[in-house]
Design an enzyme around this catalytic site. Structure first.
Site, PDB file in Angstrom:
ATOM      1  CB  CYS A 196      -0.762  -0.068   1.269  1.00 43.69           C
ATOM      2  SG  CYS A 196      -2.230   1.176   0.945  1.00 43.69           S
ATOM      3  CG  HIS A 227      -3.536  -3.607   3.332  1.00 40.47           C
ATOM      4  ND1 HIS A 227      -2.588  -3.105   4.014  1.00 40.47           N
ATOM      5  CD2 HIS A 227      -4.020  -2.564   2.643  1.00 40.47           C
ATOM      6  CE1 HIS A 227      -2.669  -1.682   4.001  1.00 40.47           C
ATOM      7  NE2 HIS A 227      -3.459  -1.652   3.241  1.00 40.47           N
ATOM      8  CD  GLU A 247      -1.498  -6.367   5.692  1.00 38.73           C
ATOM      9  OE1 GLU A 247      -2.088  -5.124   6.041  1.00 38.73           O
ATOM     10  OE2 GLU A 247      -0.754  -6.246   4.598  1.00 38.73           O
TER      11      GLU A 247
END
Length: 246
Positions: free
Chosen positions: A115, A215, A217
């Site tokens: 990001c 994202h 994660e």
């Protein structure tokens, strides 16, 4: 002997409250970043903002670098005036992470920008950013509801590093951003797009240098990007050990 590669992850400085403390300056990072690195087989090390001149020393001790998401990048770094909705309030982090990226690139260490990390990677390569994406695409589909991530499809570009790691024509990813790549940095390649044309991933032509606007994660069921980063970091680590052994 455990030779898991060491992956540095950048962090942010924020005022936070916990336990008996109403407000303290704290080094913060969402726990899912180190969890992603651990699940992919790496050792996560957090990198709080520091003086840029120490970035090369930090990178020397790492096998790979992750630049995490967070605040908007200061538009002054790419020669622009701030948009009314730009919130660029982390000068220490801007300077530190830019220095980390330059040091990692110079040392040939694998890099993953997430990001904001992708946006800063583009700026380090001389690119610019769209400061408020809804002004360009006419919708807010790249930002999720309050306190949550949105989801939208992205289309990896075939015959790129990312396209090899994510070979499906389209996948749905967790997303939360209001800025994006405008002018692509020199030497970079677009590796994924959203349906509205927004650049969703960029990469450098050599080594493992990858930025994604989404994202990863936040999607623990899909570790392909993190596992690829760890594989690249393991190769760096093995090469360094062989060189040190003579």
């Amino acid at each position: 002997m455990d030779n898991r590669p060491v992956i540095g992850i950048s962090t942010q400085l924020l005022d936070a409250a916990w336990g008996r403390w109403d407000r303290q300056r704290a080094v913060l990072l969402p726990e899912r970043y180190p969890a992603m690195v651990r699940a992919a087989g790496g050792v996560a090390v957090l990198l709080p903002p520091d003086a840029p001149q120490y970035a090369a020393q930090a990178v020397e001790r790492l096998d790979a670098l992750v630049v995490a998401g967070g605040e908007d990048v200061d538009p002054a770094l790419y020669g622009a005036r701030p948009h009314p909705l730009t919130v660029a309030n982390a000068p220490e982090r801007d300077a530190w992470e830019a220095a980390l990226l330059r040091a990692a690139l110079a040392a040939g260490k694998p890099v993953l920008g997430v990001c904001r990390g992708m946006q800063l990677l583009n700026v380090v390569f001389g690119g610019t950013l769209v400061q408020h994406l809804p002004d360009v695409v006419g919708h807010e589909g790249h930002v999720g509801p309050p306190n949550a991530y949105g989801r939208h499809p992205v289309r990896p570009v075939p015959d790129t590093l990312l396209g090899g790691l994510l070979p499906e024509p389209e996948l749905v990813v967790p997303t939360f951003h209001h800025q994006a790549v405008d002018r692509l940095g020199e030497g970079l390649t677009v590796a994924a797009y959203a349906a509205d044309g927004t650049v969703e991933a960029i990469e450098a032509p050599a080594g493992f240098v990858l930025g994604v606007q989404w994202h990863p994660e936040q999607d623990p069921a899909d570790l392909r990007l993190a596992e690829a980063l760890v594989r690249a970091a393991s190769l760096v680590r093995e090469t360094a050990l062989i060189t040190a052994a003579g």
